[in-house]
Structures are given as C-alpha cells and as structure tokens.
Design a protein around this motif. Structure first.
Motif, PDB file in Angstrom:
ATOM      1  N   GLY A   7     183.364 139.853  81.112  1.00 30.38           N
ATOM      2  CA  GLY A   7     182.909 140.748  82.174  1.00 30.38           C
ATOM      3  C   GLY A   7     181.403 140.811  82.339  1.00 30.38           C
ATOM      4  N   ARG A  49     177.301 146.675  79.914  1.00 28.66           N
ATOM      5  CA  ARG A  49     178.673 146.504  79.439  1.00 28.66           C
ATOM      6  C   ARG A  49     178.801 147.218  78.095  1.00 28.66           C
ATOM      7  N   PRO A  50     179.974 147.849  77.846  1.00 25.80           N
ATOM      8  CA  PRO A  50     180.055 148.757  76.695  1.00 25.80           C
ATOM      9  C   PRO A  50     179.787 148.097  75.336  1.00 25.80           C
ATOM     10  N   LEU A  51     180.184 146.849  75.150  1.00 33.48           N
ATOM     11  CA  LEU A  51     180.032 146.249  73.818  1.00 33.48           C
ATOM     12  C   LEU A  51     178.774 145.398  73.677  1.00 33.48           C
ATOM     13  N   ASP A  63     183.539 135.531  75.445  1.00 39.21           N
ATOM     14  CA  ASP A  63     183.467 135.611  73.988  1.00 39.21           C
ATOM     15  C   ASP A  63     183.761 134.276  73.298  1.00 39.21           C
ATOM     16  N   ASP A  64     183.912 134.334  71.987  1.00 41.03           N
ATOM     17  CA  ASP A  64     184.159 133.111  71.216  1.00 41.03           C
ATOM     18  C   ASP A  64     185.509 132.488  71.560  1.00 41.03           C
ATOM     19  N   ASP A  69     174.060 144.006  69.168  1.00 43.47           N
ATOM     20  CA  ASP A  69     175.458 143.741  69.530  1.00 43.47           C
ATOM     21  C   ASP A  69     175.565 142.506  70.423  1.00 43.47           C
ATOM     22  N   LEU A 116     179.362 149.764  82.667  1.00 44.23           N
ATOM     23  CA  LEU A 116     180.240 149.076  83.612  1.00 44.23           C
ATOM     24  C   LEU A 116     181.475 148.623  82.850  1.00 44.23           C
ATOM     25  N   ASN A 121     174.709 141.439  80.260  1.00 40.21           N
ATOM     26  CA  ASN A 121     174.649 142.671  81.051  1.00 40.21           C
ATOM     27  C   ASN A 121     174.558 143.842  80.081  1.00 40.21           C
ATOM     28  N   GLU A 159     178.586 134.272  68.070  1.00 46.76           N
ATOM     29  CA  GLU A 159     180.003 133.895  67.928  1.00 46.76           C
ATOM     30  C   GLU A 159     180.384 132.849  68.974  1.00 46.76           C
ATOM     31  N   ASN A 191     191.063 134.800  80.696  1.00 43.50           N
ATOM     32  CA  ASN A 191     191.356 135.794  81.722  1.00 43.50           C
ATOM     33  C   ASN A 191     192.104 135.164  82.891  1.00 43.50           C
ATOM     34  N   MET A 231     186.489 146.707  87.572  1.00 44.43           N
ATOM     35  CA  MET A 231     185.310 147.220  86.865  1.00 44.43           C
ATOM     36  C   MET A 231     184.579 148.236  87.737  1.00 44.43           C
ATOM     37  N   GLU A 291     175.058 139.342  68.448  1.00 46.54           N
ATOM     38  CA  GLU A 291     176.236 139.071  67.613  1.00 46.54           C
ATOM     39  C   GLU A 291     177.313 138.329  68.414  1.00 46.54           C
ATOM     40  N   VAL A 292     177.603 138.844  69.619  1.00 43.33           N
ATOM     41  CA  VAL A 292     178.614 138.197  70.474  1.00 43.33           C
ATOM     42  C   VAL A 292     178.168 136.772  70.823  1.00 43.33           C
TER      43      VAL A 292
END
Lengths: 220, 356
Positions: free
Chosen positions: A14, A130-132, A100-101, A138, B6, A127, A145, A44, B177, A141-142
């Motif tokens: 996302g 985005r929450p994570l 992601d990975d 953080d 978001l 972005n 991976e 996705n 989203m 880290e992503v």
C-alpha cells in the motif's frame, strides 16, 4: 535521474508502488519507443497494473501480467512472458513488484539476469503515513527485508507520502525530513518526491526531485 | 508520529483491536481479509501479544473460546466461507455467554464463490450463524474510520453483554484505503468475575460450558439470554439518517451500498426528488424504530444490497408493510452503481422517463 533499462518499484504494502509505476511508465514512454510494464505482484489480487490496460493499449505501452490478475482466481501466478524483461534488451521495462518481502520473492528468478546486465534501478517507494512505516527505523526494517528477498539492493528512494484524498501541500512537506532520513539510512539518493497534479503549484520549487502523479492517468 | 494514517480497512480493524487492548488473535488467511492476519502477525510479537495462524478456521474460533474464557479481549477474522466453518464455534460462544469479536469481510457466494465484495452473509450474521437460539451484535461499517471505531465499540459491547460482536464488512471496505485517526477513548474491560482465572482456593470454580443436562435449566438459560437480547434491542440500535427530515423516498442500505446510495440520493435531490437514506450501523439489533417511523412519512422504501435481497426482509418487518419496499441489488461480487440506484429512486417516485 537518468533512466535505466529496468526500473523496479518495490516497498511496503500500500505504499503506492502500482500508481507510481504506471505514471513512471507514461513518463518513460515520452522518451523511449518500447516501454513495457511487468506486473509481478504475487500478493495482492486487487488494484493491479492490469487495471490500466486500456490506457497502456492506447499509449502503446506493453503489459506483462498474470492472466489471473483481477479475476476470481486468487493464486500467485507469474506470466511466462516476464522473461522478456531480461531477455529483450531493446525494451525499457518497469517492474511493479508485490508488497514487502513476500512480494519481492517473485524477483528471485530474474535477479541473476538483472545483476548480470547491470542496467537497473531498484526504487524503494515509501509513505510515512502508512501505519507500519511511520518511523524511519520501521521503514528501513521493511526495506531491508525486501532487499534480502529480492537478492538486490535499492538504488534510490521514492517519497510517495500521502494521505489519499486528504493530502495537502503540508502533508507532503511534513514528509521531506523522513524521506531524507530513509535515504541516508539506506545510503542511496532520494530520486523522486511525488504529489498529485492539483498540488503542483503549491509544491513546485519546494520539494526535491518533484514527480507529478495522475491518480487515474488519462490517455494522452 | 502523524495524526492520521492512510490505512486499508483491514489494517484499521487490526490496529483498532490493538488500541482496544486485544492481545490475542487467531485466524487463517482468506482473501479479502488476509491483511488483518498479516498485520497481527507483524504487530503482536512486538507488543507482547499472541498471533497464531491456526490450522483451520475451526481451530481458530475454538482458541477464541479459550482466551475469552480466561477473560481477555480476543478476536478472529475471516471471509464468508471461513465464517461458515466457524459457525459451530459461534454457537458455542453464545451457549457459554462469552465475549469475543469476530470479523467477516464478506465475498461473493455461495460456496467458494469469488473474491469480490458482497453482503450476502446478512442472514447468517443477523440470525446467529450457527445452531440454536441466539444472536450476535452485528456492526456494519461504511468507512475505514468506522472500521476502526466499530472494532473498539464491538469489544466494548461484547464485554458489556457477554456475547459475540461481529464486524460485518465486505471486500471493498476491507481493501479500500482512507485516512484514519486512531485516537479513541477506550472503555477498559469490565471486571469478569466469571472468568477462569484460577480460584486461589478462595472461591468456587468457574466453569465455562455450553452443555446443559437438564432441559428445564437449559430453557431458563435461553429465557435469560433473550431477556438480555430484549434490552439490547431497546438500547443499542444505531443508524445514520441522511436527508430523512422531508424525505418522500427512503433508501435502506449499509456498508458500501450506503456509500453508493448516498451519491444517488444527492443526485435525486438535484432532480427534485426528495430522497433520503437510513443506514443501519447495527444490523442486529436492527434499527426497527427508525424504519417504523419513516414508514408513516415516506411513500416508498428501497433496499439497496449486494445480495439477492436479505436486509429487505427486516426493512419490511420494521415498516410493517405500510409502504411498498423494493429491491435494488447486484450479487456475486458486483456492486450497484449510483445510476442503478437513481433509476430505482425515479421509479419509486413515479418518474420512470429516464431509466437505464
């Protein structure tokens, strides 16, 4: 940014990889005759580059995508045509990689050929809203991976920080420091700061490497 | 940290569950809700919680039963076929009067169906889903923000009434989203003196069970549970009324259908048709009173659904057949367009000139 023959857009779920990839392909098409987008998303089943098929057809941009993308068959299939990305060196290829990975795993079988040719750019789309991936730690880290799964290192950062329909010039400006820090942590340059067309006036001259996005690109 | 983030609807549910104090999640991946499990898998280990990908949906719902028995806030999520598998567990949770939050991000059915959005599990959700006399509190969000808010509300209601609350969303709500603010006030979980937390040799054993050997006692349990349901039907119905003050045509729609319907209502108003919308936020308890009162003022009702027509039965019951109720729908993963809803409004208003 001097465009390379292969440009890979990778990052967190996302983060906006698909939209940036589609817009980048349109930009690239203005400079090169043969441009093809490869949808390598094995994660996705929704919001795929295949949504832009009519646009690509009209613009004479190629699309390599799973025949099952956007269908009810939710399986991580890759199209055999994806080998054209590395086999056909007359092509400018834009790769839209899954999140992601897990998503980056799909690159595995292309990685040796991409490295051997050595004419690629792998861009980390980020972005900060985005929450994570709200903090630099953080996000890095992503992204690490993703690199490990892909077997490739990032060569640049695309700051695609936005809050969807509520994005203002302030939203983008408040993300510049974050993007710089991510770029510094990865030891690669920031190559794009994206924003939608209606923020062009407010942001021109105020962000590094501006790149204007159309949310639903029109046939030009 | 930014004020707003978001989020996908699925992510909003997962993060809101953490905000609500949920530290135990059990599930099994299925499109279009897999992001809930993926989010929990990333976050739970970092905050001392438990994420477990169970061997099946049935295993997951029984793990929920276990954690709920111990008095903790617990959640599972799935999509339509997976919820059917959980049916037995949902009935056992009801029979043992356990609080839990269950999320259904619906897809087209029946059977394996497809992965596109649907609202065709309305009957299953509002009538309990499993066997026996029981209900779940069913909450129907219509935005990503509401996905988060109703998740918190779901935990609170579940604890208050010692029963299962279900978030009934659909594939669109799960995948879309939108910016979300996550700064809620969360009511702390109430004391749970019934939970199996160890007696310390100071009190009698608490037993969590849904088996009753004496039919007279089982009947009394059912009577007591339905007395509780009666109070919930009195106190907890929630809905949004949009342009209903002077409405002549009343649309009934929840979730994504309500967003489509709202556009059609606005368009109808521009044409001079006085349309309005009642959007149930709780599907059980159904906002009967709102529809009963509207039935005295409007000339027709239209139920807009992503199903072959399920909520329409509750609309007819609530409006006591005082006005004609028609159905405007798509099924199997398709979504009605604002144009289709507008055409249904024109027809109900007797202005059929410009039908699709």
């Amino acid at each position: 940014m001097k465009e390379k023959r292969i440009t890979l857009f990778c990052g967190h779920y996302g983060s906006g990889k698909t939209n940036v990839a589609v817009n980048y392909a349109l930009w690239l098409k203005k400079r090169h005759e043969r441009v093809t987008v490869a949808d390598l998303d094995i994660v996705n089943p929704y919001f795929r580059t295949k949504d832009s098929l009519p646009l690509f057809r009209a613009m004479e941009i190629g699309l390599i995508a799973s025949p099952f993308a956007n269908s009810n068959l939710d399986i991580p299939a890759l199209p055999q045509e994806m080998y054209a990305v590395t086999d056909d060196r007359g092509l400018y290829a834009v790769l839209d990689v899954g999140g992601d990975d897990r998503g980056a795993l799909a690159l595995g079988r292309l990685t040796p050929a991409i490295l051997e040719e050595g004419n690629y750019e792998m861009l980390a789309v980020v972005n900060r809203y985005r929450p994570l991936t709200q903090t630099v730690a953080d996000t890095v880290e992503v992204l690490r991976e993703v690199e490990n799964a892909a077997g490739l290192r990032f060569t640049g950062v695309v700051n695609n920080s936005n809050l969807g329909g509520e994005t203002t010039a302030g939203t983008v400006l408040a993300s510049l420091g974050y993007a710089e820090e991510v770029s510094a942590a990865l030891c690669v340059p920031l190559v794009m700061t994206t924003f939608v067309e209606n923020l062009k006036e407010a942001l021109t001259g105020r962000v590094p490497h501006p790149f204007t996005l159309q949310l639903q690109p029109k046939i030009q | 940290m930014a004020d707003k983030v978001l989020m996908k609807g699925n992510e909003a549910i997962a993060e809101a569950a953490l905000v609500a104090g949920c530290r135990h999640y059990f599930g099994y991946p299925i499109t279009p809700q897999t992001e809930i499990a993926a989010y929990m898998a990333k976050r739970m280990p970092k905050i001392g919680g438990t994420f477990l990908q169970a061997e099946s949906e049935i295993a997951a719902i029984n793990m929920v039963y276990g954690v709920a028995s111990a008095g903790y806030r617990v959640m599972t999520s799935s999509s339509s076929p997976g919820i059917s598998l959980k049916g037995e567990g949902l009935s056992y949770l009801a029979g043992a009067d356990l609080p839990a939050l269950v999320v259904n991000v619906q897809r087209g059915g029946p059977g394996l169906g497809g992965i596109q959005p649907s609202q065709s599990d309305y009957f299953q959700a509002t009538r309990g889903g499993g066997h026996g006399d029981y209900h779940m509190i069913v909450l129907a969000p219509a935005s990503v923000q509401e996905m988060a808010e109703l998740t918190v509300k779901g935990f609170e209601l579940a604890d208050t009434y010692r029963m299962t609350a279900m978030i009934l969303a659909d594939g669109t709500m799960g995948q879309m989203m939108e910016p979300v603010a996550l700064d809620f006030d969360v009511a702390p979980a109430p004391e749970k003196p019934w939970a199996t937390t160890g007696t310390d040799m100071k009190r009698p054993h608490n037993i969590i069970n849904s088996l009753s050997l004496v039919p007279e006692e089982l009947e009394q349990l059912n009577f007591a549970r339905y007395e509780k349901y009666r109070k919930i039907e009195e106190n907890e119905p929630r809905y949004e009324a949009y342009l209903m003050e002077d409405a002549d045509i009343c649309i009934a729609a929840f979730g994504i259908a309500a967003r489509v319907a709202k556009n059609a209502v606005n368009e109808a108003r521009r044409e001079g048709i006085r349309a309005g919308l009642i959007r149930p936020i709780t599907l059980w308890p159904f906002p009967k009173k709102a529809f009963r009162e509207a039935a005295d003022r409007v000339s027709a009702m239209i139920s807009v659904e992503l199903s072959m027509g399920q909520m329409i039965e509750d609309v007819k019951l609530a409006s006591e057949c005082r006005v004609p109720v028609t159905l405007c729908n798509r099924a199997g993963g398709m979504i009605p367009s604002p144009k289709q809803v507008l055409a249904a409004i024109r027809q109900a208003a007797g202005k059929e000139g410009d039908l699709l």
